[in-house]
Design a protein around this motif. Structure first.
Motif: not given
Ligand code: SF4
Length: 512
Positions: A326, A369-370, A372-373
């Motif tokens: 992240k 997921e990281i 996309k967020n």
């Protein structure tokens, strides 16, 4: 400096993927070689026939105009047949031109290529910048003598001894008599570097990899007509590292560029980015490294240097799913990262293990997921038809790609390129159905799937299914409405009206 000592040619790529997508990007590898040659005061030009699509016959009109002493051409497995056609046509018209080939395909098949193509003189093996400069410099200094007696000391090449009064039939016969002996030497990997024997083909010692990438010249982008390319992010392609410590079974990258991750300094990288932005007016950049984000500190240094110099760019970069972090993505995004490219390859852990990919499905889910967020676009790539994979596992891959829901997906059929461990394995087990390199497009099956309990048809149908299932989801089309146009254009260019030029206007080469 002679006007043109060397002409570097990028061959026309007639593969459906390439033509269908209408992609045409400047040949970065040739621009790197040209940069190295210019630094050594060797006159060089680049002819990108993937852009002009003039063809293997008409290239001689341009050759007559610029009269180079040397022609060097790059080839992948998919373009090798085409590349050799240029060489043949050029040599037959201008027998005194030294012909050179390089690139990933011939790096693994130097002897075979020299043996099969009588008009080819030299193969450059592996990383080319230092080799091509030494080779061409040596040749130019000895062009009037027996240049080949000087080539024995040049590391990283294979070459054919000069045969005067070129007679194609005679050469063919001479080479054939030595065929078995040469092949045996190649198989045993014995380097034949003696200057005083009569062998027609020689394989010199390998060249050590370049230690300091900062010493390389920037690609000679001024030698291509930058404005003629569609300015996609790949027009601003840049490579900041070479080498990969991993050993995925289907990949030859580390076998060419080494297992050590060699990097350029952040200053050197951003100097080149500045050149792209200010000199070439390109702000969409693609970091074309195999794994840009392998070393977190290095990637962060580049991002911070971009910010420090206030460079306004958008870029795409690649990562393995297990190196997505992240904090790193945040830093990269703040410096212009818009898109992340990830090779996920399979939705089956068993198949990932067969591939020796060294990642897990959970790592892929977490990494996506990281990204996309953080609002970063993702491109995912997936392989179908891995030897040993079942129909069910191909379905798992398609479903997993949909579950991950990247912005774009690339699917391909496992294509065992020469030099890769999977190629060697399949070759040994006699499971290769085709060694016609024109079939190695990643969209055709070249493996004997019947012997593996599958069938060619099943694998090719799964590939079509993957694209249709992923790209025709209503949810996807609503979110990416511009993709409809791209899909329609691709189908049109690939299957309805291919865009290869049939007719070339007279005098086409005058303004080049
Ligand atoms: S696929 Fe990527 S990670 Fe795997 S060996 Fe090739 S370059 Fe390295």
């Amino acid at each position: 400096m002679n006007n043109t000592d060397v002409l570097l040619i990028n061959p026309m790529d007639k593969t459906v993927v390439k033509n269908g997508l209408g992609l045409s990007v400047p040949p970065l590898n040739l621009m790197y070689l040209a940069g190295a040659l210019e630094k050594a005061s060797i006159g060089v030009k680049i002819f990108d026939d993937d852009l002009y699509q003039i063809g293997t016959q008409k290239i001689n009109e341009y050759i007559s105009k610029i009269a180079p002493k040397i022609v060097a051409i790059t080839a992948t497995t998919a373009t090798i047949t085409q590349a050799l056609k240029y060489i043949r046509n050029i040599k037959k018209k201008s027998p005194n031109i030294l012909t050179i080939i390089g690139g990933p395909h011939t790096t693994f098949r130097p002897i075979e290529t020299l043996k099969n193509e009588l008009c080819l003189d030299v193969v450059v093996i592996g990383e080319g910048e230092e080799t091509i400069v030494e080779l061409i410099d040596t040749y130019l200094k000895n062009v009037d003598n027996d240049y080949d007696s000087f080539l024995g000391d040049i590391k990283g090449i294979a070459y054919k001894k000069r045969i005067n009064n070129l007679n194609f039939e005679d050469i063919d016969n001479e080479l054939k008599t030595e065929e078995n002996e040469i092949e045996d030497k190649y198989k045993e990997n014995i380097y034949n570097n003696k200057k005083d024997n009569n062998d027609k083909i020689r394989l010199n010692e390998p060249r050590p990899l370049i230690k300091n990438l900062d010493e390389l010249s920037f690609p000679a982008r001024h030698l291509v007509d930058f404005k003629s390319y569609k300015l996609s992010s790949q027009s601003g392609g840049i490579i900041t590292s070479r080498g990969c410590p991993f050993s995925c079974d289907y990949c030859s990258s580390s076998l060419i560029m080494g297992k050590k991750f060699r990097t350029r300094s952040s200053q050197n990288v951003v100097d080149e980015l500045e050149e792209l932005v200010y000199k070439y007016k390109v702000r969409d950049i693609a970091f074309l490294d195999d794994i840009f984000m392998l070393n977190k500190k290095r990637a962060e240094d580049i991002a911070n240097e971009i910010k420090k110099r206030n460079l306004d760019i958008n870029f795409v970069a690649s990562s393995r799913v297990n190196t997505i972090q992240k904090s790193l993505l945040e830093t990269l995004k703040s410096s212009g990262m818009s898109t992340l490219y990830c090779g996920v390859e399979s939705g089956s852990q068993r198949v990932l293990n067969l591939m020796k990919k060294g990642i897990t499905l959970q790592q892929a889910e977490k990494g996506f997921e990281i990204a996309k967020n953080l609002g970063i676009n993702i491109v995912g790539s997936f392989i179908l038809g891995y030897p040993g994979e079942t129909t069910r596992e191909m379905e798992d891959t398609i479903n997993f790609s949909i579950k991950l829901d990247p912005d774009y997906c690339q699917y391909s059929i496992l294509t065992p390129f020469p030099g890769t461990p999977i190629y060697n394995k399949l070759k040994k087990e006699k499971l290769l159905e085709s060694e016609n390199w024109d079939d190695y497009t990643v969209l055709k099956s070249v493996i004997n799937y019947e012997k593996l309990g599958l069938s060619k048809k099943i694998v090719e149908r799964k590939l079509a299914k993957a694209y249709i299932k992923f790209y025709t989801r209503p949810k996807y089309l609503i979110k990416h409405s511009s993709m409809i146009k791209v899909i329609m254009q691709t189908i049109y260019r690939s299957y309805i009206k291919p865009t290869f030029k049939e007719e070339t206007p007279k005098g086409w080469y005058e303004n080049l």
